[in-house]
Design a protein around this motif. Structure first.
Motif, PDB file in Angstrom:
ATOM      1  N   ARG A   1       5.597  10.184   1.027  1.00 49.36           N
ATOM      2  CA  ARG A   1       4.713   9.024   0.981  1.00 49.36           C
ATOM      3  C   ARG A   1       5.173   7.951   1.965  1.00 49.36           C
ATOM      4  O   ARG A   1       6.305   7.968   2.441  1.00 49.36           O
ATOM      5  CB  ARG A   1       4.700   8.430  -0.429  1.00 49.36           C
ATOM      6  N   HIS A   2       4.246   7.036   2.259  1.00 47.79           N
ATOM      7  CA  HIS A   2       4.552   5.901   3.119  1.00 47.79           C
ATOM      8  C   HIS A   2       4.268   4.627   2.337  1.00 47.79           C
ATOM      9  O   HIS A   2       3.154   4.415   1.854  1.00 47.79           O
ATOM     10  CB  HIS A   2       3.701   5.931   4.391  1.00 47.79           C
TER      11      HIS A   2
ATOM     12  N   LYS B   1       0.850  -1.191   0.000  1.00 41.70           N
ATOM     13  CA  LYS B   1       0.000   0.000   0.000  1.00 41.70           C
ATOM     14  C   LYS B   1       0.884   1.238   0.000  1.00 41.70           C
ATOM     15  O   LYS B   1       1.925   1.273   0.652  1.00 41.70           O
ATOM     16  CB  LYS B   1      -0.906   0.002   1.236  1.00 41.70           C
ATOM     17  N   ILE B   2       0.478   2.249  -0.748  1.00 45.37           N
ATOM     18  CA  ILE B   2       1.177   3.540  -0.760  1.00 45.37           C
ATOM     19  C   ILE B   2       0.220   4.590  -0.211  1.00 45.37           C
ATOM     20  O   ILE B   2      -0.893   4.755  -0.717  1.00 45.37           O
ATOM     21  CB  ILE B   2       1.625   3.934  -2.178  1.00 45.37           C
ATOM     22  N   VAL B   3       0.644   5.272   0.832  1.00 50.23           N
ATOM     23  CA  VAL B   3      -0.186   6.280   1.480  1.00 50.23           C
ATOM     24  C   VAL B   3       0.495   7.641   1.345  1.00 50.23           C
ATOM     25  O   VAL B   3       1.672   7.798   1.688  1.00 50.23           O
ATOM     26  CB  VAL B   3      -0.402   5.958   2.970  1.00 50.23           C
ATOM     27  N   GLN B   4      -0.230   8.615   0.829  1.00 52.16           N
ATOM     28  CA  GLN B   4       0.311   9.961   0.693  1.00 52.16           C
ATOM     29  C   GLN B   4       0.255  10.679   2.033  1.00 52.16           C
ATOM     30  O   GLN B   4      -0.786  10.708   2.695  1.00 52.16           O
ATOM     31  CB  GLN B   4      -0.481  10.760  -0.347  1.00 52.16           C
ATOM     32  N   LYS B   5       1.385  11.220   2.468  1.00 51.92           N
ATOM     33  CA  LYS B   5       1.473  11.978   3.711  1.00 51.92           C
ATOM     34  C   LYS B   5       1.912  13.404   3.399  1.00 51.92           C
ATOM     35  O   LYS B   5       2.392  13.689   2.298  1.00 51.92           O
ATOM     36  CB  LYS B   5       2.496  11.331   4.649  1.00 51.92           C
ATOM     37  N   ILE B   6       1.768  14.283   4.374  1.00 53.80           N
ATOM     38  CA  ILE B   6       2.318  15.623   4.224  1.00 53.80           C
ATOM     39  C   ILE B   6       3.840  15.510   4.280  1.00 53.80           C
ATOM     40  O   ILE B   6       4.406  15.045   5.260  1.00 53.80           O
ATOM     41  CB  ILE B   6       1.811  16.556   5.339  1.00 53.80           C
ATOM     42  N   GLY B   7       4.490  15.891   3.205  1.00 50.97           N
ATOM     43  CA  GLY B   7       5.940  15.835   3.165  1.00 50.97           C
ATOM     44  C   GLY B   7       6.502  14.563   2.577  1.00 50.97           C
ATOM     45  O   GLY B   7       7.716  14.349   2.597  1.00 50.97           O
TER      46      GLY B   7
END
Length: 387
Positions: free
Chosen positions: A65-66, A57-63
């Motif tokens: 991705r995870h 899974k790729i999760v967009q974060k502030i600053g």
């Protein structure tokens, strides 16, 4: 001071096996460093290798991705799957932080992407890895391929430099966000109530926090406490994970050793129990710079500590801690005696000095150290490659 405008040019691929939702000091440190670097405009994609994840899974974060990177028996599959996701990305650096897979993948990715590798060494990565038949060659190759190595204690810097003098090795001690480590009135009220309900009058509370592994010297300290003649002066509070051998010892000695054992707690849950402690105990045989060292200092809870790793770097005997030589039974019992007989004015001096000490190691200074490393390595791939 690093030019903050230049920070926006850094884009880091950060490989780790230690990151929330995992618990433990490594995960806490990793989360803190990444958070503060992102606050300083550094873009960071975190690739977290873990058996906890069931699917990619790729999760967009502030600053940044995870990447949730599931790990099964075939480690190579996890690394190859990650490579497919990042091979066309334009990173400026790759960072290896904690665990076997990051040290396997990072040197290869560094070569393939043509970017500098920065390896972040904590206590267990080096102490266990350098003598491990499984990890030793992997660790050494990762260090050789690094443009810079960051270590949290000066002894690690010295040991790495002696083995690999061609590698730039830098002391990057842990930091702490002091705003997160302050007692509220409710914390102190809870601590007072807890002590009243659980502690016999006039006993001092010794706190043990985190993962109490063999290297942490917990059983060594307990044996010396039992033999010191001062066990009845203390109540032990364990918060975290205790190894089986130590747990069995406590159960076998429960008539002479008074203790409470709690599972891992989150930070806000930890604060009241820190407030309940007179001393924090860090009896490690060898170590890096455990988070509990600065957490307890920031809260004004002095340590009974072995004089090793990060403790040796920043603590002073009878000024910010009661210190003893690592693994020395006689010295350990002397430290226990000092803690049992210490006068109240001396305790207050320790508390005041601990708070002053913690202010020298805030999270902003910690981030600045890493920003300087990224700036100095931005135009090179590795010392090893240049030879």
């Amino acid at each position: 001071m690093t030019d903050k405008c230049s920070n926006e040019s850094f884009r880091v691929l950060w490989l780790t096996e230690n990151y929330p939702p995992q618990r433990g000091g490594m995960a806490v440190s990793c989360d803190r460093i990444i958070r503060v670097l992102r606050e300083n405009k550094v873009k960071i994609d975190v690739a977290h290798f873990s058996r906890r994840y069931l699917k990619w899974k790729i999760v967009q974060k502030i600053g940044g991705r995870h990447f949730n990177c599931p790990v099964r028996e075939d480690f190579a599959d996890a690394i190859n799957r990650l490579w497919i996701l990042i091979e066309r990305e334009k990173y400026t650096h790759i960072a290896a932080f904690g665990g076997l897979l990051p040290m396997i993948a990072a040197p290869v990715f560094s070569r393939w992407l043509g970017i500098p590798l920065v390896t972040l060494i904590r206590g267990n990565d080096f102490d266990a890895g350098i003598f491990s038949l499984k990890r030793g060659d992997i660790l050494r190759e990762c260090l050789r391929e690094s443009a810079a190595v960051c270590a949290v204690s000066r002894d690690k810097v010295e040991k790495i430099s002696l083995l690999f003098p061609e590698i730039k090795t830098i002391w990057t001690p842990n930091g702490i966000d002091l705003n997160d480590w302050e007692f509220s009135a409710e914390d102190k009220k809870f601590a007072e109530k807890w002590r009243g309900e659980n502690i016999l009058e006039n006993r001092k509370v010794l706190g043990f926090f985190g993962q109490l592994k063999r290297k942490k010297g917990g059983l060594f300290f307990l044996e010396n406490l039992r033999r010191s003649g001062f066990a009845e002066k203390f109540h032990l509070l364990f918060v975290g994970e205790i190894e089986t051998e130590m747990r069995e010892w406590l159960e076998a000695n429960s008539e002479t050793i008074s203790f409470t054992n709690l599972e891992f707690l989150d930070r806000f849950e930890l604060l009241p129990f820190y407030a309940a402690c007179d001393f924090c105990v860090i009896p490690s045989f060898y170590d890096g710079m455990p988070n509990v060292l600065l957490e307890s200092a920031a809260l004004g809870v002095p340590s009974i500590s072995s004089n090793t790793g990060g403790m040796r770097d920043i603590l002073e005997d009878e000024k910010t801690a009661i210190l003893f030589n690592s693994g020395d039974d006689h010295e350990c019992r002397k430290a226990i005696e000092k803690a049992a007989l210490i006068k109240e004015n001396a305790v207050q001096n320790l508390k005041t000095n601990c708070i002053r000490l913690a202010k020298k190691f805030d999270h902003k200074s910690e981030a600045e150290n890493y920003l300087n490393v990224f700036a100095k390595t931005s135009k090179q791939r590795s010392f090893y490659a240049e030879k």
